[in-house]
Write an enzyme that holds these catalytic residues in place. Structure first.
Site, mmCIF file in Angstrom:
data_model
loop_
_atom_site.group_PDB
_atom_site.id
_atom_site.type_symbol
_atom_site.label_atom_id
_atom_site.label_comp_id
_atom_site.label_asym_id
_atom_site.label_seq_id
_atom_site.Cartn_x
_atom_site.Cartn_y
_atom_site.Cartn_z
ATOM 1 N N LYS A 205 11.390 -5.062 -2.376
ATOM 2 C CA LYS A 205 9.926 -4.319 -2.953
ATOM 3 C C LYS A 205 9.077 -5.639 -3.364
ATOM 4 O O LYS A 205 9.345 -6.220 -4.280
ATOM 5 C CB LYS A 205 9.822 -3.400 -3.755
ATOM 6 C CG LYS A 205 8.899 -2.875 -4.252
ATOM 7 C CD LYS A 205 8.953 -1.628 -5.131
ATOM 8 C CE LYS A 205 7.301 -1.230 -5.508
ATOM 9 N NZ LYS A 205 7.607 0.085 -6.350
ATOM 10 N N LYS A 258 9.706 -2.491 1.684
ATOM 11 C CA LYS A 258 8.261 -2.282 1.583
ATOM 12 C C LYS A 258 7.365 -3.270 0.912
ATOM 13 O O LYS A 258 7.867 -4.065 0.271
ATOM 14 C CB LYS A 258 8.047 -0.737 0.738
ATOM 15 C CG LYS A 258 8.021 -1.060 -0.750
ATOM 16 C CD LYS A 258 7.982 0.311 -1.565
ATOM 17 C CE LYS A 258 6.615 0.266 -2.017
ATOM 18 N NZ LYS A 258 6.848 1.662 -3.271
#
Ligand code: PBG
Length: 334
Positions: A205, A258
């Site tokens: 992330k 992400k």
């Protein structure tokens, strides 16, 4: 570069297979299906609450009863699941409502599981929405000397994940990026008899500007500093591989990457290296950019949304978390 068995023009004409829709359909290498789509939902306490998120047209903060209606739409559209985020009534420095029995997420899960048993309920496990300072971990110190403490945060994260499992969550998804949280969560779940609840780890992330609108949706903007001391530097990709390896060693069952569109290389590498169920999160900023440009008539929302989702899938994502999940499922059915 020629691949094996490939000749040259004019014998070879790639356009032959692009001549019409039927042929293109026959030779398509990748296809999207509603079952691989996951819709994020923002829940807060209350009744018949449905409050639009300004920076994310079509996204709402809802009370549990309204979240159930939204989840029913998701189930009817054949989506794979929903991803729950909670917005607390009150924030503090221990993220109390993150792990409260009566928290918005904890109350929504049983509602969904009772009415829609086939829909997979995933919960985001993080502290930022629940902390008065808006960080994903416990903070010590003030001002320029403030630090986000790693190990003391693990206890709260594990407690949060456990409260979700106790409420009936199908999958818990830690998104905090503290070191060791997958192991801490796995241990807490196992100890309480939830050894069959999978962990979908937001393993890679990145500290991203694309989360901007989410912080509006979840009211979780950090009150000081930023998240770069725990989320990853976009300059790095080897580090992403190490993060994934570590989370797997700690017991992660699935991996989330992400943002999505700016991490297609990471998706590709992670899927190629591990072959595990891999999810891409098309984050708030990706959604809002498309919405904003489409509203001005600069791009076609449907085209750009579906092309983006397909690119994530092509790069290696099996699961696509997207605020456009309901629209995408409808478009897939047309
Ligand atoms: C919580 C969390 C965030 C997102 C998912 N989980 C925000 C953040 O890290 O700042 C972002 C999702 C999105 O932008 O849609 N830590």
């Amino acid at each position: 570069m020629t691949s094996p068995g490939q000749g040259h023009f004019p014998a070879v004409r790639p356009r032959r297979l692009r001549r019409n829709a039927a042929l293109r359909r026959l030779v398509a290498e990748h296809r999207l299906h509603p079952a691989q789509l996951v819709l994020p939902l923002f829940v807060r306490s209350g009744k018949r609450l449905r409050q639009a998120v300004g920076s994310m047209p079509g996204v709402f903060q809802t009370s549990p009863d309204e979240a159930l209606r939204e989840a029913r739409r998701a189930a009817e559209a054949g989506l794979g699941g929903v991803l729950l985020f909670g917005i607390p009534n009150r924030k503090d420095v221990r993220a109390s409502e993150a792990w409260a029995r009566q928290g918005a997420v904890q109350r929504t899960i049983p509602l969904l599981k009772k009415e829609l048993p086939e829909l997979v309920v995933i919960t985001d496990v993080c502290l930022c929405e629940y902390m008065s300072h808006g960080h994903c971990g416990v903070v010590s110190g003030k001002g320029a000397s403030a630090r986000i403490l790693n190990d003391p945060s693990l206890k709260l994260l594990a407690r949060t994940a456990l409260s979700h499992a106790e409420a009936g969550a199908d999958i818990v998804a830690p998104s905090d990026m503290m070191d060791g949280r997958v192991g801490a969560i796995r241990a807490a779940l196992d100890q309480a008899g939830h050894e069959m609840v999978p962990i979908m780890s937001y393993a890679a992330k990145y500290a991203s500007g694309f989360y901007g609108p989410f912080r509006d949706a979840a009211a979780s903007a950090p009150q000081f500093g930023d998240r770069r001391s725990y989320q990853m530097d976009p300059a790095n990709s080897e580090e992403a591989m190490r993060e994934v390896a570590q989370d797997l060693a700690e017991g992660a069952d699935m991996i989330m990457i992400k943002p999505a569109l700016s991490c297609l290389d990471i998706l590709y590498r992670v899927k190629s290296a591990y072959g595990l169920p891999t999810a891409a999160y098309a984050v708030s900023g990706e959604y809002s950019m498309i919405k904003a440009a489409a509203r001005r008539g600069w791009i076609d929302e449907r085209n750009v949304t579906m092309e983006s989702l397909l690119a994530m899938h092509r790069a290696g994502a099996d699961i696509l978390v997207t605020y456009s999940a309901l629209d995408a499922a409808r478009w897939l059915g047309e």
